[in-house]
Enzyme design. Structure first.
Site, PDB file in Angstrom:
ATOM      1  N   ASP A  47      -1.806   7.402  -6.908  1.00 51.78           N
ATOM      2  CA  ASP A  47      -0.448   6.879  -6.753  1.00 51.78           C
ATOM      3  C   ASP A  47       0.489   7.405  -7.835  1.00 51.78           C
ATOM      4  O   ASP A  47       1.590   7.883  -7.549  1.00 51.78           O
ATOM      5  CB  ASP A  47      -0.445   5.343  -6.815  1.00 51.78           C
ATOM      6  CG  ASP A  47      -1.041   4.717  -5.567  1.00 51.78           C
ATOM      7  OD1 ASP A  47      -1.769   5.431  -4.858  1.00 51.78           O
ATOM      8  OD2 ASP A  47      -0.774   3.530  -5.319  1.00 51.78           O
TER       9      ASP A  47
ATOM     10  N   SER B  74       4.045  -0.200  -7.096  1.00 56.24           N
ATOM     11  CA  SER B  74       3.836  -0.457  -8.536  1.00 56.24           C
ATOM     12  C   SER B  74       3.824   0.868  -9.309  1.00 56.24           C
ATOM     13  O   SER B  74       4.371   0.961 -10.416  1.00 56.24           O
ATOM     14  CB  SER B  74       2.563  -1.266  -8.786  1.00 56.24           C
ATOM     15  OG  SER B  74       1.434  -0.549  -8.367  1.00 56.24           O
TER      16      SER B  74
ATOM     17  N   GLY C 289       0.809  -1.218   0.000  1.00 60.92           N
ATOM     18  CA  GLY C 289       0.000   0.000   0.000  1.00 60.92           C
ATOM     19  C   GLY C 289       0.840   1.265   0.000  1.00 60.92           C
ATOM     20  O   GLY C 289       0.345   2.345   0.291  1.00 60.92           O
TER      21      GLY C 289
HETATM   22  O1  PMV Z   1      -3.439   0.423  -1.066  1.00 65.57           O
HETATM   23  P1  PMV Z   1      -3.134   1.567  -1.941  1.00 65.57           P
HETATM   24  O2  PMV Z   1      -2.019   2.419  -1.478  1.00 65.57           O
HETATM   25  O3  PMV Z   1      -3.030   1.191  -3.380  1.00 65.57           O
HETATM   26  O4  PMV Z   1      -4.356   2.588  -1.814  1.00 65.57           O
HETATM   27  C1  PMV Z   1      -5.638   2.318  -2.258  1.00 65.57           C
HETATM   28  C2  PMV Z   1      -6.485   3.517  -2.037  1.00 65.57           C
HETATM   29  C3  PMV Z   1      -7.940   3.329  -2.441  1.00 65.57           C
HETATM   30  O5  PMV Z   1      -8.583   4.566  -2.169  1.00 65.57           O
HETATM   31  C4  PMV Z   1      -8.617   2.253  -1.596  1.00 65.57           C
HETATM   32  C5  PMV Z   1      -8.090   2.970  -3.908  1.00 65.57           C
HETATM   33  C6  PMV Z   1      -7.621   4.049  -4.879  1.00 65.57           C
HETATM   34  O6  PMV Z   1      -7.308   3.665  -6.022  1.00 65.57           O
HETATM   35  O7  PMV Z   1      -7.615   5.239  -4.530  1.00 65.57           O
END
Ligand code: PMV
Length: 289
Positions: free
Chosen positions: A123, A79, A75
């Site tokens: 991200d 990636s 998280g």
């Molecule tokens: O787990 P991560 O860091 O990829 O975060 C996901 C965040 C979500 O809000 C659950 C999904 C998203 O794409 O924003």
């Protein structure tokens, strides 16, 4: 040969709710992924579908070497960081002349493709640009950087973002009268936190509220609860799940003097602690021979 790096990221506020158009705040952190690309007529096949897709989208062939300070599936955006750094290194090595915006957008398209449609632009945008970012739907706004002292706690329980996003979607379909007010409340917490972004003590309280709401959405995990409680008990201003939950990482906002104590408490619960702070750099050139 060109070497580029890109940082990992944490969600300070608003994960899951951002999927439904609510505001979210994410921040780039210091640990990075380093990618070296070299022109080559006989490249070896990369082991990552993200890297294969980078070469395909850029229409070139080359060999690649990856060194990562980020654990995958935790998280922290590993990636996205691999994809952004690979695209940047290809762009440089082959003199393609693309902009940072193009790299961020292409990286988002690649994440969406590899993850079968389940990705928000958070991200890839944060990895490409660094700093602190407010995401609302498709709009992204860079916020003035704050020097927040952060300890990340990795539960070492791997999670699947796609699975957790689907789980929240199911809850919303089954119990919209419960799930929607929780998502609204997360959005409200994010907005309140934005008004107090320079006040870590207040921010910590909003993090605690955000964590409780994420647990109510069903994305908690016994190990993340343990790490959150340990971080708070050892002096953090506040702590919460960061990212999709169901394992993965937690984040604790700390007074500077309490950082190592909080990290120690996380490690004592068999989590892996990373003491870090904001990275304002985004994708960065490391070397070109
Ligand atoms: O787990 P991560 O860091 O990829 O975060 C996901 C965040 C979500 O809000 C659950 C999904 C998203 O794409 O924003």
């Amino acid at each position: 040969m060109a070497t580029w790096s890109a940082p990992g990221k944490v969600f300070l506020f608003g994960e899951h709710a951002v999927v439904y158009g609510k505001p979210g705040v994410a921040m780039a952190i210091k640990p990075r992924v380093f990618v070296t690309v070299r022109k080559s007529r006989n490249p070896t096949r990369a082991k990552s579908p993200y890297i294969d897709e980078c070469f395909r989208m850029m229409g070139v062939r080359g060999s690649v070497y990856v060194h990562s300070q980020l654990q995958s599936s935790s998280g922290l955006g590993s990636s996205a960081a691999v994809t952004v750094a690979t695209l940047s290194a290809i762009n440089d090595e082959f003199n393609l002349g693309h902009t940072r915006e193009y790299v961020a957008e292409t990286a988002f398209a690649i994440e969406k493709k590899v993850q079968k449609g389940r990705a928000s632009p958070t991200d890839t945008y944060v990895c490409a640009n660094g700093g602190m970012v407010l995401i609302t739907g498709n709009s992204k706004r860079r916020l003035p950087p704050e020097n927040l002292q952060v300890v990340v706690g990795n539960t070492l329980v791997p999670h699947s973002t796609a699975k957790m996003v689907e789980q929240v979607g199911n809850l919303r379909r089954k119990h919209p009268e419960v799930a929607n007010p929780i998502l609204d409340a997360i959005g409200a917490v994010t907005l309140a936190a934005l008004h107090n972004i320079g006040n870590p003590k207040e921010l910590g309280q909003y993090m605690d509220m955000n964590h409780a709401l994420l647990e109510a959405l069903g994305v908690g995990h016994p190990v993340s609860s343990k790490l959150v409680l340990a971080a708070r008990a050892s002096g953090a201003y506040g702590a919460k799940i960061t990212g999709a939950g169901g394992g993965g990482c937690i984040i604790a906002l700390c007074p500077r003097r309490a950082k190592s104590r909080v990290a120690g408490a996380i490690e004592a619960c068999e989590g892996r602690a990373i003491i870090t702070t904001i990275d304002t750099d985004g994708a960065r050139k490391e070397k070109h021979d």
